[in-house]
Every structure is written in C-alpha cells, then in structure tokens.
Design a protein around this motif. Structure first.
Motif, PDB file in Angstrom:
ATOM      1  N   MET A  86       0.817  -1.204   0.000  1.00 28.64           N
ATOM      2  CA  MET A  86       0.000   0.000   0.000  1.00 28.64           C
ATOM      3  C   MET A  86       0.860   1.269   0.000  1.00 28.64           C
ATOM      4  SD  MET A  86      -3.034   1.196  -0.171  1.00 28.64           S
ATOM      5  CE  MET A  86      -4.143  -0.149   0.262  1.00 28.64           C
TER       6      MET A  86
ATOM      7  N   TYR B 181      -1.980  10.062   4.103  1.00 29.74           N
ATOM      8  CA  TYR B 181      -2.085   8.617   3.891  1.00 29.74           C
ATOM      9  C   TYR B 181      -3.481   8.116   4.271  1.00 29.74           C
ATOM     10  CZ  TYR B 181      -1.000   3.635   4.097  1.00 29.74           C
ATOM     11  OH  TYR B 181      -0.997   2.272   3.897  1.00 29.74           O
TER      12      TYR B 181
ATOM     13  N   PHE C  25      -5.721   8.881   1.503  1.00 26.58           N
ATOM     14  CA  PHE C  25      -5.466   7.968   0.386  1.00 26.58           C
ATOM     15  C   PHE C  25      -6.121   6.606   0.619  1.00 26.58           C
ATOM     16  CE2 PHE C  25      -2.653   4.617  -1.378  1.00 26.58           C
ATOM     17  CZ  PHE C  25      -2.833   4.887  -2.737  1.00 26.58           C
ATOM     18  N   THR C  26      -6.114   6.160   1.877  1.00 28.22           N
ATOM     19  CA  THR C  26      -6.699   4.851   2.197  1.00 28.22           C
ATOM     20  C   THR C  26      -8.177   4.956   2.586  1.00 28.22           C
ATOM     21  OG1 THR C  26      -5.898   5.065   4.485  1.00 28.22           O
ATOM     22  CG2 THR C  26      -4.490   3.870   2.912  1.00 28.22           C
ATOM     23  N   ARG C  27      -8.730   6.163   2.421  1.00 29.03           N
ATOM     24  CA  ARG C  27     -10.147   6.413   2.696  1.00 29.03           C
ATOM     25  C   ARG C  27     -10.518   6.181   4.155  1.00 29.03           C
ATOM     26  NH1 ARG C  27     -13.177   3.935  -2.727  1.00 29.03           N
ATOM     27  NH2 ARG C  27     -12.017   5.210  -4.260  1.00 29.03           N
ATOM     28  N   HIS C  28      -9.649   6.660   5.034  1.00 26.07           N
ATOM     29  CA  HIS C  28      -9.924   6.638   6.475  1.00 26.07           C
ATOM     30  C   HIS C  28      -9.910   8.071   7.009  1.00 26.07           C
ATOM     31  CE1 HIS C  28      -8.552   2.428   5.871  1.00 26.07           C
ATOM     32  NE2 HIS C  28      -9.453   2.180   6.817  1.00 26.07           N
TER      33      HIS C  28
ATOM     34  N   GLU D 132       4.244   2.531  10.380  1.00 24.19           N
ATOM     35  CA  GLU D 132       3.913   1.110  10.220  1.00 24.19           C
ATOM     36  C   GLU D 132       4.901   0.221  10.959  1.00 24.19           C
ATOM     37  OE1 GLU D 132       3.605   0.318   6.012  1.00 24.19           O
ATOM     38  OE2 GLU D 132       1.422   0.530   6.088  1.00 24.19           O
TER      39      GLU D 132
ATOM     40  N   LYS E 242       1.976   2.190  -3.465  1.00 22.94           N
ATOM     41  CA  LYS E 242       0.898   2.844  -4.207  1.00 22.94           C
ATOM     42  C   LYS E 242       0.726   4.285  -3.743  1.00 22.94           C
ATOM     43  CE  LYS E 242      -1.770  -1.352  -5.165  1.00 22.94           C
ATOM     44  NZ  LYS E 242      -3.072  -2.053  -4.970  1.00 22.94           N
ATOM     45  N   PHE E 243       0.882   4.479  -2.439  1.00 23.64           N
ATOM     46  CA  PHE E 243       0.783   5.831  -1.865  1.00 23.64           C
ATOM     47  C   PHE E 243       1.886   6.720  -2.432  1.00 23.64           C
ATOM     48  CE2 PHE E 243       1.947   8.661   1.842  1.00 23.64           C
ATOM     49  CZ  PHE E 243       0.871   9.535   1.691  1.00 23.64           C
TER      50      PHE E 243
END
Length: 210
Positions: A1, A67, A70-73, A30, A4-5
């Motif tokens: 991920m 981020y 981007f991850t829809r959070h 992470e 992709k970010f």
C-alpha cells in the motif's frame, strides 16, 4: 500500500522532498506502531509532541493524514497542534529547557516532580486532569475523562513514559489508586497543586519555571 501511496504522491503537485518525507513518515509509523487505528495514531501524536517542535509535529501529522485520505480513512485524521506566536511564548519554556528541567529534577532526587513535569508535557493534561491519574491508568496506557458536556476525553500515555512510570510506581509500592500524593499518602487536591508548593524549581502561584 505504501508503494501505491508513493506513486499517488508523485502524480500530485508535491515536491520530491515532500514525497520522500511523507513516505518515510508512513513507513516509520507502520514499523513502530503497526496498524493505523485511533489508539496508535494518538500514541504517535503524543510521541511527536514530546520530542519535537510544533512545526515538525504538524509536518508528520500532515503526512499521516494524507495517507489516511489515500486509504479512505478520513475520519481518523488527526488535528494539528497549535503553533503559538512569539509574543505569547515569553513565559513558556523551550523544549531544551523542558528536557533540562526533567533531567535536573531527576538528578536532584526529585523523582516525583520529574514525573509531574513529564506527564503534563507528554499527555497535555491540565492540573485537574493530572491529579485524576491512577496506577490503573498508567497500566492501561490511557485515562478516560468526562467533560462538562458529557463527552469522554481519552488521554493516552506514551509508551516510554508508561514504562518509566510503572518502574517509579513499583519503587513506591503503588499498584492502585492515585499516583500523585502528598506526604501523608493522600491525593493532592486542586487547591494545592503538586507543582506549585514546596519545590524550589517553581514560582508560587504560577506555572512559570524559575
């Protein structure tokens, strides 16, 4: 991920240095905290506030928020810390002075005061909130406080502080109940804040450091 970010950032109108900074921040998070959840995000924010200046803190938060977008959070995005103008900083100690104060108190055997300063700086708790912290909260890593509006405010205790505080409490044989006590073993009251009286490091009736 993260790869992709990074590709997403490279397609955006961001400088190469900004892209590198954002990617590094996300990878660090992470590696250190693992999952992106509310608890870990607030723990990371607490770590940043304790170790860096507000401008740096906000840069790191911006990277994490990007981020999360981007991850829809988006709902987990963190609020930035306030950067005070210079005119309002005359009576506020610098980060260097804060670290010196902590180490000096510890060196002088003033371990209780050392933790008072550390808890206030690392958690952002005010005096009334500080005095509500119990050993059980330190063990759990957080304390839930109810505001006047009936809402719950959760204050997280950074891992480094938690580990050292548990050692300190063990030395004092405190495994439950309030942690900031007077000489009679009773909780300090709001009328006698622990950091205002009986300690040469502070001016009486003031939060300013001597």
């Amino acid at each position: 991920m993260v790869t992709k970010f990074e590709s997403f950032l490279q397609r955006s109108d961001l400088s190469k240095n900004t892209v590198s900074s954002y990617v590094w921040t996300v990878r660090y998070f992470e590696k250190t905290y693992g999952e992106f959840n509310k608890k870990n995000l607030l723990a990371y924010k607490g770590y940043l506030v304790e170790h860096f200046k507000p401008q740096t803190v906000n840069l790191r938060l911006q990277a994490v928020n990007k981020y999360l977008e981007f991850t829809r959070h988006d709902k987990m995005k963190m609020k930035f810390v306030k950067v005070q103008q210079k005119n309002f900083l005359e009576n506020v100690i610098s980060n260097a002075d804060y670290k010196f104060l902590k180490s000096s108190l510890l060196k002088d055997g003033q371990k209780d005061w050392h933790f008072v300063i550390w808890f206030m700086a690392a958690t952002g708790a005010c005096v009334s909130e500080l005095l509500q912290i119990k050993a059980e909260h330190v063990q759990a890593g957080h304390i839930d406080l109810y505001t006047k509006g009936g809402k719950v405010r959760r204050i997280y205790i950074p891992r480094t502080l938690q580990k050292k505080a548990l050692q300190w409490l063990s030395e004092r044989q405190i495994f439950s109940g309030y942690i900031f006590l007077n000489r009679f073993g009773k909780r300090i009251t709001i009328n006698r804040p622990v950091f205002l009286f009986g300690n040469p490091w502070f001016y009486p009736h003031s939060n300013s450091v001597m």
